[in-house]
Motif scaffolding. Structure first.
Motif, mmCIF file in Angstrom:
data_model
loop_
_atom_site.group_PDB
_atom_site.id
_atom_site.type_symbol
_atom_site.label_atom_id
_atom_site.label_comp_id
_atom_site.label_asym_id
_atom_site.label_seq_id
_atom_site.Cartn_x
_atom_site.Cartn_y
_atom_site.Cartn_z
ATOM 1 N N ALA A 30 -61.294 99.618 0.770
ATOM 2 C CA ALA A 30 -61.460 99.976 -0.638
ATOM 3 C C ALA A 30 -62.762 99.427 -1.199
ATOM 4 C CB ALA A 30 -60.275 99.458 -1.444
ATOM 5 N N SER A 31 -63.081 98.189 -0.855
ATOM 6 C CA SER A 31 -64.307 97.562 -1.367
ATOM 7 C C SER A 31 -65.541 98.319 -0.910
ATOM 8 C CB SER A 31 -64.381 96.107 -0.893
ATOM 9 O OG SER A 31 -63.278 95.367 -1.372
ATOM 10 N N ILE A 79 -63.861 100.545 -4.735
ATOM 11 C CA ILE A 79 -62.528 100.806 -5.309
ATOM 12 C C ILE A 79 -61.717 99.517 -5.310
ATOM 13 C CG2 ILE A 79 -60.341 102.025 -4.898
ATOM 14 C CD1 ILE A 79 -62.019 104.329 -3.745
ATOM 15 N N SER A 80 -61.003 99.274 -6.377
ATOM 16 C CA SER A 80 -60.091 98.134 -6.452
ATOM 17 C C SER A 80 -58.657 98.629 -6.324
ATOM 18 C CB SER A 80 -60.271 97.382 -7.780
ATOM 19 O OG SER A 80 -60.001 98.239 -8.877
ATOM 20 N N ALA A 92 -59.979 108.777 -3.676
ATOM 21 C CA ALA A 92 -60.220 108.394 -5.066
ATOM 22 C C ALA A 92 -61.721 108.442 -5.352
ATOM 23 C CB ALA A 92 -59.678 107.000 -5.336
ATOM 24 N N ASN A 93 -62.062 108.657 -6.605
ATOM 25 C CA ASN A 93 -63.469 108.603 -6.990
ATOM 26 C C ASN A 93 -64.011 107.193 -6.768
ATOM 27 O OD1 ASN A 93 -63.522 111.284 -7.822
ATOM 28 N ND2 ASN A 93 -62.950 110.781 -9.937
ATOM 29 N N PRO A 94 -65.261 107.070 -6.337
ATOM 30 C CA PRO A 94 -65.857 105.729 -6.171
ATOM 31 C C PRO A 94 -65.790 104.936 -7.471
ATOM 32 C CG PRO A 94 -67.273 107.416 -5.193
ATOM 33 C CD PRO A 94 -66.200 108.144 -5.953
ATOM 34 N N SER A 95 -65.671 103.621 -7.318
ATOM 35 C CA SER A 95 -65.662 102.692 -8.460
ATOM 36 C C SER A 95 -64.496 102.931 -9.412
ATOM 37 C CB SER A 95 -66.994 102.775 -9.228
ATOM 38 O OG SER A 95 -68.085 102.519 -8.370
ATOM 39 N N THR A 96 -63.374 103.398 -8.877
ATOM 40 C CA THR A 96 -62.161 103.547 -9.686
ATOM 41 C C THR A 96 -61.085 102.595 -9.161
ATOM 42 O OG1 THR A 96 -61.356 105.366 -8.286
ATOM 43 C CG2 THR A 96 -62.649 105.961 -10.246
ATOM 44 N N GLU A 97 -59.926 102.638 -9.778
ATOM 45 C CA GLU A 97 -58.825 101.750 -9.393
ATOM 46 C C GLU A 97 -57.668 102.562 -8.825
ATOM 47 O OE1 GLU A 97 -57.122 98.011 -11.625
ATOM 48 O OE2 GLU A 97 -56.098 99.796 -12.402
ATOM 49 N N VAL A 98 -57.146 102.097 -7.708
ATOM 50 C CA VAL A 98 -55.914 102.646 -7.151
ATOM 51 C C VAL A 98 -54.779 101.721 -7.569
ATOM 52 C CG1 VAL A 98 -54.614 103.117 -5.037
ATOM 53 C CG2 VAL A 98 -57.020 103.796 -5.202
ATOM 54 N N LEU A 99 -53.739 102.303 -8.143
ATOM 55 C CA LEU A 99 -52.625 101.513 -8.671
ATOM 56 C C LEU A 99 -51.399 101.656 -7.785
ATOM 57 C CD1 LEU A 99 -51.238 99.846 -10.910
ATOM 58 C CD2 LEU A 99 -50.784 102.004 -12.102
ATOM 59 N N ALA A 131 -44.883 103.535 -6.398
ATOM 60 C CA ALA A 131 -45.695 104.643 -6.899
ATOM 61 C C ALA A 131 -47.168 104.307 -6.692
ATOM 62 C CB ALA A 131 -45.409 104.904 -8.374
ATOM 63 N N VAL A 132 -47.889 105.197 -6.007
ATOM 64 C CA VAL A 132 -49.315 104.997 -5.737
ATOM 65 C C VAL A 132 -50.098 106.061 -6.501
ATOM 66 C CG1 VAL A 132 -51.111 104.950 -3.978
ATOM 67 C CG2 VAL A 132 -48.839 104.032 -3.459
ATOM 68 N N GLU A 133 -51.013 105.623 -7.352
ATOM 69 C CA GLU A 133 -51.782 106.548 -8.192
ATOM 70 C C GLU A 133 -53.274 106.350 -7.965
ATOM 71 O OE1 GLU A 133 -52.552 107.523 -12.964
ATOM 72 O OE2 GLU A 133 -50.855 106.263 -12.318
ATOM 73 N N ASP A 134 -53.986 107.465 -7.808
ATOM 74 C CA ASP A 134 -55.443 107.389 -7.720
ATOM 75 C C ASP A 134 -56.057 108.433 -8.637
ATOM 76 O OD1 ASP A 134 -56.614 109.856 -6.053
ATOM 77 O OD2 ASP A 134 -54.732 109.287 -5.091
ATOM 78 N N THR A 135 -57.317 108.220 -8.987
ATOM 79 C CA THR A 135 -58.059 109.155 -9.831
ATOM 80 C C THR A 135 -59.157 109.795 -8.995
ATOM 81 O OG1 THR A 135 -57.649 107.775 -11.773
ATOM 82 C CG2 THR A 135 -59.398 109.418 -11.942
#
Length: 299
Positions: free
Chosen positions: A164-165, A169-170, A204-211, A224-228
């Motif tokens: 992720a890094s 992505i965080s 996921a888009n670069p520099s976004t957060e995966v929850l 639940a895994v969410e990405d943008t």
């Protein structure tokens, strides 16, 4: 044995043997290919019922064998197709290195790195193929134990932090500040969460957060895994858990494996008596895993 009973027994044997011997010829088109038991005299109604049940069992066994053969052929076809692309790339890059010994160091390093990347992808695909083959041979064995679902989620998230890094992505784990007890197979559920999180990080888009959210919902533990990122179309979404299915364009094969990770995840979740779904809305993709649990300890 009285003569009448002997005649009945001999008749039954004769009819049964005839039925078994002619099974391959009894797939009548008028009955959609179903096996049709021979019609016995009225006084052998019980035997008639037994023959009909035998026909149903033979028909079921035939379809199971047919499905297994179809899965095997499908696996071989996809194996040949999907291995060829990365293997061709590896051979191409290595051939360039062998045929052009005077290539500048920077180019040699780039070609060697590309060949190694394709080889690693090929290795990952082979692992997926072997795993799905094992699962096709029978039901997935699960070895459940009491596990803190929050700790499991945090461990899987930590393992994916380097990948992720690399894309800026965080990964954030949102969960209760206390253990969430669940009765699951920790190794296999870690594989499921790893597959879903790896998919989210990759697309996921670069520099976004995966929850990654962990909580109790009724009598289930929910992950639940969410990405943008780019959305999955509704047409692709309904097939996303099928074996060998990959979403061209949106979630492309270039960053994917053999299209087996989500199919394997679905098999594992089903073996736990749970379900896994995917939704998308306004650039957000959410994978939701529900596993039944005895949640009284979490109240």
């Amino acid at each position: 044995m009285p003569a009448s009973r002997a005649c009945v027994a001999l008749s039954l044997v004769a009819y049964t043997l005839a039925f078994i011997a002619l099974i391959s010829l009894c797939r009548a088109s008028a009955n959609n290919g179903a096996l049709v038991a021979p019609r016995l005299p009225d006084h052998l109604s019980q035997a008639q019922s037994e023959l009909e049940r035998l026909g149903e069992r033979v028909e079921s066994a035939f379809h199971v064998a047919e499905a297994a053969e179809s899965r095997k052929n499908e696996l071989v076809a996809y194996l040949a197709h999907d291995i060829k692309t990365p293997l061709t790339s590896v051979i191409g890059y290595l051939a360039l290195l062998a045929e052009e010994p005077d290539l500048p160091y920077e180019k040699r390093e780039r070609f060697a790195s590309a060949a190694l990347d394709r080889a690693r992808r090929l290795d990952g695909m082979m692992d997926e193929f072997f795993e799905i083959t094992r699962y096709n041979l029978g039901s997935i064995p699960v070895e459940r134990e009491q596990v803190d679902a929050v700790m499991l989620a945090e461990q899987v998230a930590d393992e994916l932090l380097p990948a992720a890094s690399g894309r800026g992505i965080s990964i954030a784990v949102h969960a209760p500040d206390r253990p969430v007890e669940s009765f699951i197979d920790p190794d296999k559920m870690a594989r499921v969460l790893g597959n879903i999180l790896k998919n989210a990080v990759a697309f996921a888009n670069p520099s976004t957060e995966v929850l990654l959210n962990v909580h109790i919902e009724g009598e289930s533990v929910v992950f639940a895994v969410e990405d943008t990122g780019r959305e999955i179309s509704p047409e692709h979404l309904v097939h996303i858990f099928e074996k060998f299915y990959r979403v061209d364009g949106a979630r492309s094969t270039g960053r994917g494996g053999a299209g087996l990770g989500l199919a394997i995840s679905k098999e594992i979740v089903a073996a736990h008596g749970g379900d896994i779904t995917a939704t998308r809305e306004s650039g957000h993709t959410v994978f939701i895993i529900r596993i039944p649990c005895s949640c009284s300890a979490n109240k």
